[in-house]
Design an enzyme around this catalytic site. Structure first.
Site, PDB file in Angstrom:
ATOM      1  N   ASN A 185       0.959  -1.112   0.039  1.00 34.94           N
ATOM      2  CA  ASN A 185      -0.223   0.500  -0.145  1.00 34.94           C
ATOM      3  C   ASN A 185       0.795   1.052   0.107  1.00 34.94           C
ATOM      4  O   ASN A 185       1.583   1.595   0.805  1.00 34.94           O
ATOM      5  CB  ASN A 185      -0.903   0.355   1.445  1.00 34.94           C
ATOM      6  CG  ASN A 185      -2.162  -1.472   0.926  1.00 34.94           C
ATOM      7  OD1 ASN A 185      -2.649  -1.102   0.158  1.00 34.94           O
ATOM      8  ND2 ASN A 185      -1.786  -1.875   1.953  1.00 34.94           N
ATOM      9  N   GLU A 186       1.087   1.693  -1.216  1.00 35.66           N
ATOM     10  CA  GLU A 186       2.188   2.876  -1.298  1.00 35.66           C
ATOM     11  C   GLU A 186       1.222   4.418  -1.170  1.00 35.66           C
ATOM     12  O   GLU A 186       0.109   4.452  -1.044  1.00 35.66           O
ATOM     13  CB  GLU A 186       2.299   3.074  -2.846  1.00 35.66           C
ATOM     14  CG  GLU A 186       2.996   1.905  -3.604  1.00 35.66           C
ATOM     15  CD  GLU A 186       4.644   1.680  -2.651  1.00 35.66           C
ATOM     16  OE1 GLU A 186       5.563   1.915  -1.852  1.00 35.66           O
ATOM     17  OE2 GLU A 186       5.698   0.615  -3.063  1.00 35.66           O
ATOM     18  N   PRO A 187       2.508   5.246  -0.519  1.00 37.38           N
ATOM     19  CA  PRO A 187       1.356   6.312  -0.964  1.00 37.38           C
ATOM     20  C   PRO A 187       0.103   6.385  -1.886  1.00 37.38           C
ATOM     21  O   PRO A 187       0.518   6.436  -2.831  1.00 37.38           O
ATOM     22  CB  PRO A 187       2.630   7.231  -1.271  1.00 37.38           C
ATOM     23  CG  PRO A 187       3.764   6.332  -0.304  1.00 37.38           C
ATOM     24  CD  PRO A 187       3.979   4.591  -1.046  1.00 37.38           C
ATOM     25  N   THR A 208      10.546   2.155  -3.940  1.00 33.03           N
ATOM     26  CA  THR A 208       9.902   0.745  -4.258  1.00 33.03           C
ATOM     27  C   THR A 208      10.614  -0.219  -4.761  1.00 33.03           C
ATOM     28  O   THR A 208      11.497  -1.387  -4.346  1.00 33.03           O
ATOM     29  CB  THR A 208       8.319   0.168  -3.421  1.00 33.03           C
ATOM     30  OG1 THR A 208       7.627   0.875  -2.129  1.00 33.03           O
ATOM     31  CG2 THR A 208       8.244  -1.514  -3.252  1.00 33.03           C
TER      32      THR A 208
END
Ligand code: F6R
Length: 627
Positions: free
Chosen positions: A151-153, A170
């Site tokens: 769950n990236e920014p 990432t």
């Protein structure tokens, strides 16, 4: 200040054991009730210790995992399950193949699902979690972007299992696992923040100083989609299990005087004074009673006579760290420099090595791993051609070399990114690094007899990520210690190198040294330098060695001897495009600038070292949980 329960451990092993114990207790408790235990699992460097401990408990203490159901957080997409980087394969190798979780109870998002079926696959994944009764304990790591799962920014609080584009940071962090950022998949399937938040209990682990920033943001910052882990502040039963390095930027560790009364010992006094000097931008000796009082350090002031006394004591302590005679002036010493990779010694301490040699000490360098993984294929071709031409000059069987070169060429042409090199190629690459290390050591004034190549087996898996050291690794270091019997040892004190190699080399050294210290009568001084990624903080250092402008130039030339790592290194480490010589220079200059700012003598550059055992303030020690 902390909005999440945080347990800090001295090292990652203690934290991992604590989490594994928590999981084992839950599994046993559930089994007694005749129920299943549902685990949410993560991959990556961080949870390895937890899995290792669960495997140990299963093998040695009879922990039964037959009632366990698992759901993994994520998988790259697209990704075949058998590939080296697949989380399916990773989970098998690191946990499932070694315990008795029934295969039918294991769930991992698919990396091979057709694009058109992804949405349905994700919904079914959620459905299965619900059918299992929800997750009892969710294990999480944390990315440097603050991601949990992938769950990236930008991921929302209510996001569910879905396909997601991976963040640049990432992908860079994963680049070495894929032998180049260009080979890292651009997408992944991940459980959402909302899915994770429904777990009954959450245990997030974080190790290493490179995560300290994001831990602070998640624990002390505001809840924000910029840092997905900050949503965990809203979870009723979430605990962070972190090591001291990852806790470094939490207020209770970095500036504990801001939250309460402290035990003022020398290390904490030094930490506070250097912090204050930075805040008010003054040299140590110019700090006033008002500076202390106005910046929350009245308690330090009251526990001592006045600012002048405190300033002077810390100033003297800092002055005592500076030495142009790292081996001392008395008698010639035997010095051993342990270099994890073949170039760490010169990157981190070429200046100190050259000084030690000039000052008549018997300096030995030992290269712990071969470094073969970070040699480009084109260098193998180049050296092959060199040998062919060299043989021609001396009339030595050129046909054989030509035919070997042809075979090599064919092999390298057919190699795909991420394929392991065959053993001969690994040996050629190791040889390239070995001759470079020798050239650099010779440049520093050592002869061949003073260089040692340990070729530690843990490195030779052909894999980038390193996980375990074995008895043979430790024994190679031990034998060398017995042979040299050094008065001084320099070792790399890194916890956060991208692939874990430095950390494992340090572990092997510490274990070997423990054994050696029991048999040897010698008093050995051990100093730690930092690898190419981080530098010691000025309040930590016990010894700094000044380099003149000329010495700094010579250091650069020593690093240049490592030609295969020049211009473009295979594994530069995340988010840093500078070459190693540039990092070394900037870092050594930055330490010198800091000393200058503190009102200490001004040098061109300083190489910094911390002595073992590391001095940790009592106030920090008192924050530590036990394993
Ligand atoms: C892995 C995962 C990621 C990692 C994170 C930290 O399943 O979902 O969130 O936990 O990227 O990775 P490491 O532990 O390798 O630093």
């Amino acid at each position: 200040m902390e909005k999440i329960t945080v347990k800090i451990y001295e090292d990652s092993k203690q934290a991992s054991v604590a989490v594994a114990k928590r999981i084992a207790d839950m599994i046993t408790h559930r089994a007694k009730e005749g129920k299943k235990a549902v685990l949410g699992l993560a991959t990556g460097h961080t949870p390895v210790g937890v899995y290792r401990e669960l495997i140990r408990m299963h093998e040695e203490d009879g922990l039964d995992l037959s009632n366990v159901v698992t759901f993994n957080l994520d998988e790259y997409w697209p990704m075949k399950p058998g590939l080296l980087q697949s989380y399916h394969r990773w989970m098998n190798e690191n946990l499932f193949d070694h315990v008795n979780i029934p295969r039918a109870n294991i769930h991992i998002p698919s990396g091979t699902i057709d694009e058109k079926d992804i949405e349905q696959h994700c919904q079914e994944y959620e459905e299965r979690v619900r059918e299992a009764g929800g997750i009892d304990i969710q294990i999480l790591g944390i990315g440097r972007t603050g991601h949990i799962g992938f769950n990236e920014p930008g991921s929302s609080r209510n996001s569910r299992t879905r396909r997601i584009s991976l963040d640049k940071v990432t992908r860079m962090d994963a680049a070495s696992d894929f032998f180049g950022e260009e080979n890292v998949p651009k997408m992944a399937i991940t459980m959402g923040v909302g899915t994770v938040m429904e777990a009954k209990e959450i245990a997030l682990l974080s190790f290493g100083e490179h995560k300290a920033h994001v831990i602070r943001a998640a624990v002390e910052g505001d809840i924000s989609t910029k840092v997905a882990a900050s949503f965990l502040q809203e979870h009723p039963k979430c605990t962070f299990y972190i090591d001291l390095a990852s806790a470094d930027k939490l207020i209770r560790i970095s500036t504990p005087w801001q939250i309460g009364l402290c035990d003022w010992d020398d290390p904490l006094e030094r930490q506070a004074v250097l912090w204050l000097a930075r805040v008010v931008k003054k040299p140590i000796l110019k700090l006033t009673n008002e500076d202390y009082a106005e910046n929350g350090l009245a308690q330090l002031l009251h526990s001592r006579a006045n600012a002048y006394d405190i300033n002077l004591r810390v100033f003297r302590r800092m002055m005592s760290t500076i030495t142009g005679w790292p081996g001392g002036k008395a008698e010639a010493k035997k010095v051993l420099v342990l270099s994890p990779h073949p170039d760490d010694d010169v990157i981190c301490m070429a200046g100190t090595i050259m000084r030690l040699v000039e000052q008549g000490h018997d300096v030995h360098t030992a290269y712990m791993v071969s470094g073969a993984l970070s040699v480009f294929d084109h260098d193998v071709r180049w050296h092959g051609e060199f040998v062919r031409e060299f043989n021609k000059i001396f009339g030595l069987i050129p046909e054989q070399t030509i035919s070997i070169n042809k075979q090599l060429e064919k092999y390298l042409e057919n190699k795909r990114p991420g394929d392991l090199d065959k053993p001969e190629v690994q040996r050629i690459k190791a040889l390239i690094r070995r001759t470079e290390a020798l050239a650099a050591a010779q440049y520093c004034g050592l002869d061949e007899k003073q260089t040692h190549f340990l070729d530690m087996p843990f490195y030779n898996t052909g894999r980038v990520q390193k996980i375990l050291i074995g008895a043979e690794d430790i024994s190679r270091v031990y034998e060398l210690l017995m042979e040299i019997e050094p008065d001084m040892i320099f070792a790399a004190g890194d916890m956060s190198d991208p692939h874990g190699t430095h950390k494992l080399c340090l572990e092997a050294f510490l274990k070997a040294f423990e054994g050696y210290s029991k048999t040897s009568k010698k008093q050995t001084r051990v100093l730690l330098y930092r690898g190419a990624w981080e530098e010691w903080k000025p309040e930590q250092v016990d010894m700094v060695v000044p380099l003149s402008p000329d010495e700094l130039k010579k250091k650069r030339l020593a690093i240049f001897r490592h030609q295969s790592q020049k211009d473009r290194a295979m594994f530069p480490g995340p988010y840093d495009s500078r070459e190693f010589w540039q990092r070394a220079e900037e870092r050594n200059r930055a330490t010198a600038d800091t000393f200058d700012d503190l009102g200490l003598p001004e040098y061109e550059a300083l190489e910094a070292f911390v002595q073992l055992p590391i001095n940790i303030p009592i106030s920090v020690r008192s924050q530590l949980n036990s394993g």
